[in-house]
Design an enzyme around this catalytic site. Sequence first.
Site, PDB file in Angstrom:
ATOM      1  N   SER A  52       7.222   2.884  34.284  1.00  0.00           N
ATOM      2  CA  SER A  52       7.706   2.995  35.665  1.00  0.00           C
ATOM      3  C   SER A  52       8.522   4.253  35.929  1.00  0.00           C
ATOM      4  O   SER A  52       9.504   4.224  36.669  1.00  0.00           O
ATOM      5  CB  SER A  52       8.482   1.731  36.065  1.00  0.00           C
ATOM      6  OG  SER A  52       7.617   0.611  36.043  1.00  0.00           O
ATOM      7  N   HIS A  98      -1.270   2.165  22.726  1.00  0.00           N
ATOM      8  CA  HIS A  98      -0.710   1.851  24.051  1.00  0.00           C
ATOM      9  C   HIS A  98      -0.601   0.331  24.181  1.00  0.00           C
ATOM     10  O   HIS A  98      -1.462  -0.406  23.691  1.00  0.00           O
ATOM     11  CB  HIS A  98      -1.607   2.430  25.153  1.00  0.00           C
ATOM     12  CG  HIS A  98      -0.975   2.298  26.504  1.00  0.00           C
ATOM     13  ND1 HIS A  98      -1.012   1.124  27.217  1.00  0.00           N
ATOM     14  CD2 HIS A  98      -0.253   3.175  27.248  1.00  0.00           C
ATOM     15  CE1 HIS A  98      -0.338   1.294  28.355  1.00  0.00           C
ATOM     16  NE2 HIS A  98       0.131   2.536  28.392  1.00  0.00           N
ATOM     17  N   GLU A 129      -1.253  -1.680  26.461  1.00  0.00           N
ATOM     18  CA  GLU A 129      -2.424  -2.363  27.028  1.00  0.00           C
ATOM     19  C   GLU A 129      -3.527  -2.530  25.983  1.00  0.00           C
ATOM     20  O   GLU A 129      -4.252  -3.517  25.973  1.00  0.00           O
ATOM     21  CB  GLU A 129      -2.923  -1.598  28.277  1.00  0.00           C
ATOM     22  CG  GLU A 129      -1.983  -1.839  29.451  1.00  0.00           C
ATOM     23  CD  GLU A 129      -1.877  -0.695  30.431  1.00  0.00           C
ATOM     24  OE1 GLU A 129      -2.767   0.176  30.469  1.00  0.00           O
ATOM     25  OE2 GLU A 129      -0.870  -0.668  31.177  1.00  0.00           O
ATOM     26  N   LYS A 143      -5.232   5.699  33.057  1.00  0.00           N
ATOM     27  CA  LYS A 143      -5.817   4.380  32.764  1.00  0.00           C
ATOM     28  C   LYS A 143      -7.241   4.313  33.346  1.00  0.00           C
ATOM     29  O   LYS A 143      -7.928   5.327  33.361  1.00  0.00           O
ATOM     30  CB  LYS A 143      -4.901   3.275  33.289  1.00  0.00           C
ATOM     31  CG  LYS A 143      -3.445   3.506  32.831  1.00  0.00           C
ATOM     32  CD  LYS A 143      -2.538   2.364  33.048  1.00  0.00           C
ATOM     33  CE  LYS A 143      -1.151   2.730  32.521  1.00  0.00           C
ATOM     34  NZ  LYS A 143      -0.195   1.656  32.586  1.00  0.00           N
ATOM     35  N   GLU A 150       7.727   2.994  24.987  1.00  0.00           N
ATOM     36  CA  GLU A 150       7.351   2.355  26.247  1.00  0.00           C
ATOM     37  C   GLU A 150       7.623   0.854  26.174  1.00  0.00           C
ATOM     38  O   GLU A 150       6.791   0.099  25.651  1.00  0.00           O
ATOM     39  CB  GLU A 150       5.858   2.552  26.514  1.00  0.00           C
ATOM     40  CG  GLU A 150       5.438   3.987  26.699  1.00  0.00           C
ATOM     41  CD  GLU A 150       4.180   4.076  27.554  1.00  0.00           C
ATOM     42  OE1 GLU A 150       4.242   4.675  28.626  1.00  0.00           O
ATOM     43  OE2 GLU A 150       3.154   3.507  27.161  1.00  0.00           O
ATOM     44  N   GLY A 188       4.099  -0.455  34.445  1.00  0.00           N
ATOM     45  CA  GLY A 188       3.373  -0.904  35.636  1.00  0.00           C
ATOM     46  C   GLY A 188       4.111  -1.936  36.467  1.00  0.00           C
ATOM     47  O   GLY A 188       3.525  -2.554  37.352  1.00  0.00           O
ATOM     48  N   ASN A 206      -1.129   9.288  32.245  1.00  0.00           N
ATOM     49  CA  ASN A 206      -2.099   8.315  31.752  1.00  0.00           C
ATOM     50  C   ASN A 206      -2.748   7.660  32.970  1.00  0.00           C
ATOM     51  O   ASN A 206      -2.141   6.812  33.616  1.00  0.00           O
ATOM     52  CB  ASN A 206      -1.369   7.269  30.885  1.00  0.00           C
ATOM     53  CG  ASN A 206      -2.294   6.145  30.448  1.00  0.00           C
ATOM     54  OD1 ASN A 206      -3.505   6.232  30.596  1.00  0.00           O
ATOM     55  ND2 ASN A 206      -1.715   5.084  29.905  1.00  0.00           N
TER      56      ASN A 206
HETATM   57  P1  PGA Z   1       3.544   3.139  34.395  1.00  0.00           P
HETATM   58  O1  PGA Z   1       2.667   3.208  33.067  1.00  0.00           O
HETATM   59  O2  PGA Z   1       4.143   4.509  34.613  1.00  0.00           O
HETATM   60  O3  PGA Z   1       2.577   2.763  35.481  1.00  0.00           O
HETATM   61  O4  PGA Z   1       4.608   2.106  34.187  1.00  0.00           O
HETATM   62  C1  PGA Z   1       3.123   3.887  31.915  1.00  0.00           C
HETATM   63  C2  PGA Z   1       2.100   3.811  30.811  1.00  0.00           C
HETATM   64  O5  PGA Z   1       1.367   2.828  30.724  1.00  0.00           O
HETATM   65  O6  PGA Z   1       1.982   4.732  29.993  1.00  0.00           O
END
Ligand code: PGA
Length: 252
Positions: free
Chosen positions: A212, A95, A97, A11, A167, A173, A9
């Site tokens: 992460s 997601h 976000e 983003k 998640e 993140g 992903n």
């Molecule tokens: P990250 O993001 O690996 O940077 O923690 C995962 C995601 O948002 O799918």
Amino acid sequence: MGRTVVAANWKMHKTAGEARTYVEKLLELVPSRLEFELIVFPSATALYVVAQVLRGSPIAWGAQNAHWETQGAYTGEISVNQVADLGAAYVLCGHSERRHLFGEDDATVAAKVRSVLAGGLVPVLCVGETLEQRRGGDAWDVVTAQLSAALKDIGPDAADRLVVAYEPVWAIGTGVAAQPEDAQSMAHDIRSWLTELFGSEGAEIPVQYGGSVKPNNADAFLQLPDVDGALVGGASLDPKEFWTIACSAVPR
Ligand code: PGA
């Protein structure tokens, strides 16, 4: 145990040119036959170029978001048909976000899952609790509420066209991944829940872990019995790093 699905992903990163360079590099690393599904989720602006490079390759691509209507007066939005037209096979739905920064509620996520399925694509349904909810002992209630809201109108015939990503919001993140035993226990419970909803087909739905995931912890997650892959954000921005993570998905 479901099929294994490892996804990048990106983003809101990468211009179309950067996306092209990335997928060209990734293609050099990936063998012509893969033992698992490998997906990249570029920004909508890079989907066209990614499709041009990856068409006919073992790597699939998808959209990070799509509207629930097929067309209409929705300035700034893109539809499932539009991303399907570029050969996208997957769409991220729910997601964290999108839920937390853009106010997508359960009803919106459910409408998107329905429209992705209706368009013949596979929704990757993301679910997960906040740190406060985990500390309060509510993680499972939050995850089941998200699952049931998103899947309540979906029949068992669609079970083979679903992916679920667990998640935890606090792991996304932050560099602080979940404990592998917590990811295993949540993935196991999600699988049981999906089996109850869809019958034996539900047990085959891939359940990814995301939050992460890095090259140094990928093995710990991808070799768990109930974790069928990973959704990778930050560490997926470099093709070599992403491929190193994906290699942890090879069954041993
Ligand atoms: P990250 O993001 O690996 O940077 O923690 C995962 C995601 O948002 O799918």
